[in-house]
Design a protein around this motif. Structure first.
Motif, short mmCIF file in Angstrom:
data_model
loop_
_atom_site.label_atom_id
_atom_site.label_comp_id
_atom_site.label_asym_id
_atom_site.label_seq_id
_atom_site.Cartn_x
_atom_site.Cartn_y
_atom_site.Cartn_z
N MET A 139 0.82 -1.02 -0.02
CA MET A 139 -0.08 -0.03 -0.14
C MET A 139 1.04 1.27 0.00
O MET A 139 1.64 1.07 0.88
N ARG A 140 0.68 2.35 -0.93
CA ARG A 140 1.82 3.13 -1.08
C ARG A 140 1.08 4.50 -1.69
O ARG A 140 -0.18 4.26 -2.40
N ASP A 141 1.59 5.56 -1.28
CA ASP A 141 1.22 6.88 -2.00
C ASP A 141 2.36 7.10 -3.00
O ASP A 141 3.75 7.12 -2.70
N PHE A 142 1.97 7.38 -4.28
CA PHE A 142 2.57 7.37 -5.41
C PHE A 142 2.38 8.83 -6.09
O PHE A 142 1.47 9.19 -6.18
N LYS A 143 3.69 9.48 -6.54
CA LYS A 143 3.52 10.77 -7.11
C LYS A 143 4.62 10.82 -8.22
O LYS A 143 5.72 10.10 -7.75
N ASN A 144 4.57 11.61 -9.11
CA ASN A 144 5.57 11.78 -10.06
C ASN A 144 5.00 13.22 -10.83
O ASN A 144 4.25 13.74 -10.89
N TYR A 145 6.48 13.87 -11.10
CA TYR A 145 6.53 15.26 -11.67
C TYR A 145 7.54 15.08 -12.93
O TYR A 145 8.52 14.34 -13.03
N THR A 146 7.07 15.59 -14.04
CA THR A 146 7.90 15.84 -15.20
C THR A 146 7.71 17.18 -15.42
O THR A 146 6.72 17.92 -15.78
N ASN A 147 8.99 17.73 -15.63
CA ASN A 147 9.39 19.04 -16.06
C ASN A 147 10.05 19.16 -17.40
O ASN A 147 11.21 18.51 -17.38
N THR A 148 9.63 19.71 -18.36
CA THR A 148 10.34 19.77 -19.67
C THR A 148 10.16 21.28 -20.22
O THR A 148 9.30 21.89 -20.36
N ILE A 149 11.43 21.65 -20.88
CA ILE A 149 11.60 22.88 -21.31
C ILE A 149 12.12 22.45 -22.99
O ILE A 149 13.25 21.83 -23.20
N GLY A 150 11.56 22.92 -24.04
CA GLY A 150 12.18 22.65 -25.30
C GLY A 150 12.09 24.09 -26.01
O GLY A 150 11.08 24.78 -25.81
N GLY A 151 13.31 24.24 -26.76
CA GLY A 151 13.38 25.32 -27.69
C GLY A 151 13.90 24.95 -28.95
O GLY A 151 14.58 23.98 -29.14
N ASN A 152 13.57 25.88 -30.00
CA ASN A 152 14.01 25.50 -31.23
C ASN A 152 14.35 27.06 -32.05
O ASN A 152 13.71 27.87 -31.77
N TYR A 153 15.58 27.29 -32.52
CA TYR A 153 15.95 28.16 -33.31
C TYR A 153 16.46 27.89 -34.66
O TYR A 153 17.39 27.02 -34.83
N SER A 154 15.89 28.41 -35.92
CA SER A 154 16.38 28.12 -37.04
C SER A 154 17.30 29.16 -37.42
O SER A 154 16.62 30.49 -37.68
N PHE A 155 18.35 28.95 -37.90
CA PHE A 155 19.12 29.95 -38.42
C PHE A 155 18.66 30.17 -40.03
O PHE A 155 18.90 31.19 -40.45
N SER A 156 18.30 29.23 -40.79
CA SER A 156 17.78 29.12 -42.12
C SER A 156 16.93 27.86 -42.33
O SER A 156 16.71 27.23 -41.23
N THR A 157 16.52 27.62 -43.61
CA THR A 157 15.74 26.48 -43.73
C THR A 157 16.38 25.45 -43.68
O THR A 157 16.06 24.26 -43.66
N ASN A 158 17.72 25.26 -43.80
CA ASN A 158 18.63 24.00 -43.82
C ASN A 158 19.60 24.10 -42.44
O ASN A 158 20.22 22.94 -42.35
N SER A 159 19.22 24.88 -41.42
CA SER A 159 19.94 24.85 -40.30
C SER A 159 19.37 25.32 -39.22
O SER A 159 18.58 26.13 -39.09
N SER A 160 19.33 24.48 -38.14
CA SER A 160 18.63 24.79 -36.90
C SER A 160 19.36 24.20 -35.56
O SER A 160 20.06 23.17 -35.53
N LEU A 161 18.86 24.88 -34.45
CA LEU A 161 19.57 24.43 -33.26
C LEU A 161 18.23 24.18 -32.16
O LEU A 161 17.49 24.99 -32.05
N SER A 162 18.26 22.89 -31.56
CA SER A 162 17.30 22.62 -30.35
C SER A 162 17.70 22.42 -29.08
O SER A 162 18.83 21.86 -29.18
N LEU A 163 16.87 22.63 -28.16
CA LEU A 163 17.33 22.45 -26.82
C LEU A 163 16.06 21.76 -26.15
O LEU A 163 14.89 22.16 -26.43
#
Length: 267
Positions: A136-160
Motif C-alpha cells: 500500500m503506497r502513496d505514489f507521485k511523479n513530476y515531469t518538467n520539460t523545457i523545449g526550444g528551437n531556433y532556425s538559422f535558415s531553412t537548412n540549419s537549426s539548433l534545438s534544446l
C-alpha cells in the motif's frame, strides 16, 4: 473485457467523451469513464497464463482539457483528472500545463509540467517462496520539460530539450496476494520506499548542406539517481539529485546521400 486466450471475463469499461472548438480556435473537452471491478492478470507479474490475478477495484474517472489558439504568439494547453474507487481507499488526481511562446518565425520556447498523485495505491512489490507481496503506497511523479528551437535558415537549426522526471512511492503497509485476488496483511515483510530521478539536457544542431545530407552535432548532460528518500520536498530532492555525478556525451554524425543514378551516368 475478456482475457484473449482463455475467454475469462475480466471486467467492463465504458466512457463518454465531449470535444468542442469556438470560432476563435479555443478548444475544450472532457470525458467520464467507468470501470467495474476487474481481474488484472498483469499486476501479479506471474505471466497471463498462470491464472493468478489481482482484483482491481471499481473505478470512476473524470478528465477535462483546454487548448488556446495555437496560431497566436502565446498559447497554452491544460488538462486535469480525478479518479475515485469504490470500497477502496485508493484515489488519484493530476494535471498538465504547457504554455508556449513563438518569439519569431525562427525562435520558439515551450514549457510543460505534468503532475500525478495516487493515494493508497496497491501494487506488486516482491515475491518470495511463500507469497506474492503487494504494498500500500502513496505514489507521485513530476515531469518538467523545457523545449526550444531556433532556425538559422531553412537548412540549419539548433534545438534544446531539458527534462527532469521525479517519481516516488512511500509505503504504509505490505500484503500477501491471496487465491481470490484480494490482499491479506503481511506483518513480517520489510520493504523500502522508492525515490527515482532522471535529468537530461540535450542540445542538438542540424545542418542540411545538401539534399538528403546532414551534419548533426549533439551534446547531452544526464543524471540518474535511485534511493529511498521519498519524503523529500521537490527542491530538497532536486538538490540531492545535483549532488550526484553527471555524465556528459558529445557526438558528431555525418550523413551524405549518394545518388546512384548520377554516379552511373558519370561513369
Amino acid at each position: 473485457n475478456f482475457q484473449h486466450f482463455s475467454g475469462i471475463f475480466t471486467g467492463f469499461q465504458a466512457g463518454l467523451n465531449f470535444n468542442a472548438q469556438t470560432r476563435e480556435r479555443f478548444s475544450f473537452g472532457g470525458n467520464l469513464n467507468y470501470g467495474t471491478e476487474r481481474k488484472d492478470f498483469f499486476e501479479p507479474r506471474q505471466g497471463t497464463t498462470s491464472g493468478i490475478y489481482f482484483l482491481q477495484p471499481e473505478r470512476k474517472n473524470i478528465n477535462i482539457w483546454i487548448s488556446t489558439n495555437s496560431q497566436k504568439l502565446f498559447a497554452v494547453d491544460f488538462d486535469a483528472f480525478y479518479s475515485s474507487f469504490s470500497n477502496n481507499p485508493k484515489s488519484g488526481y493530476g494535471f498538465g500545463l504547457a504554455p508556449r511562446y513563438r518569439f519569431s518565425n525562427q525562435f520558439s520556447l515551450r514549457y510543460q509540467l505534468n503532475f500525478n498523485k495516487t493515494n493508497n495505491d496497491q501494487g506488486f512489490v516482491d515475491q518470495n517462496a511463500n507469497a506474492i507481496i503487494f504494498g500500500m503506497r502513496d505514489f507521485k511523479n513530476y515531469t518538467n520539460t523545457i523545449g526550444g528551437n531556433y532556425s538559422f535558415s531553412t537548412n540549419s537549426s539548433l534545438s534544446l530539450s531539458l527534462r527532469h522526471y521525479w517519481g516516488s512511492a512511500t509505503y504504509s503497509g505490505f500484503y500477501n496476494l491471496n487465491n481470490y485476488g484480494g490482499l491479506d496483511e503481511n506483518t513480517t515483510y520489510i520493504g523500502e520506499n522508492v525515490n527515482f530521478n532522471n535529468w537530461n539536457l540535450d542540445l542538438n544542431y542540424i545542418w542540411q548542406f545538401a539534399p538528403g545530407s546532414q551534419l548533426i552535432a549533439f551534446y547531452r548532460n544526464s543524471i540518474s539517481n535511485a534511493d529511498s528518500n521519498s519524503n523529500l520536498t521537490f527542491f530538497e530532492n532536486l538538490e540531492n539529485l545535483f549532488n550526484q555525478s553527471q555524465r556528459h556525451t558529445f557526438s558528431i554524425r555525418f550523413v551524405y546521400f549518394i545518388d546512384y543514378e548520377k554516379i552511373k551516368k558519370l561513369i
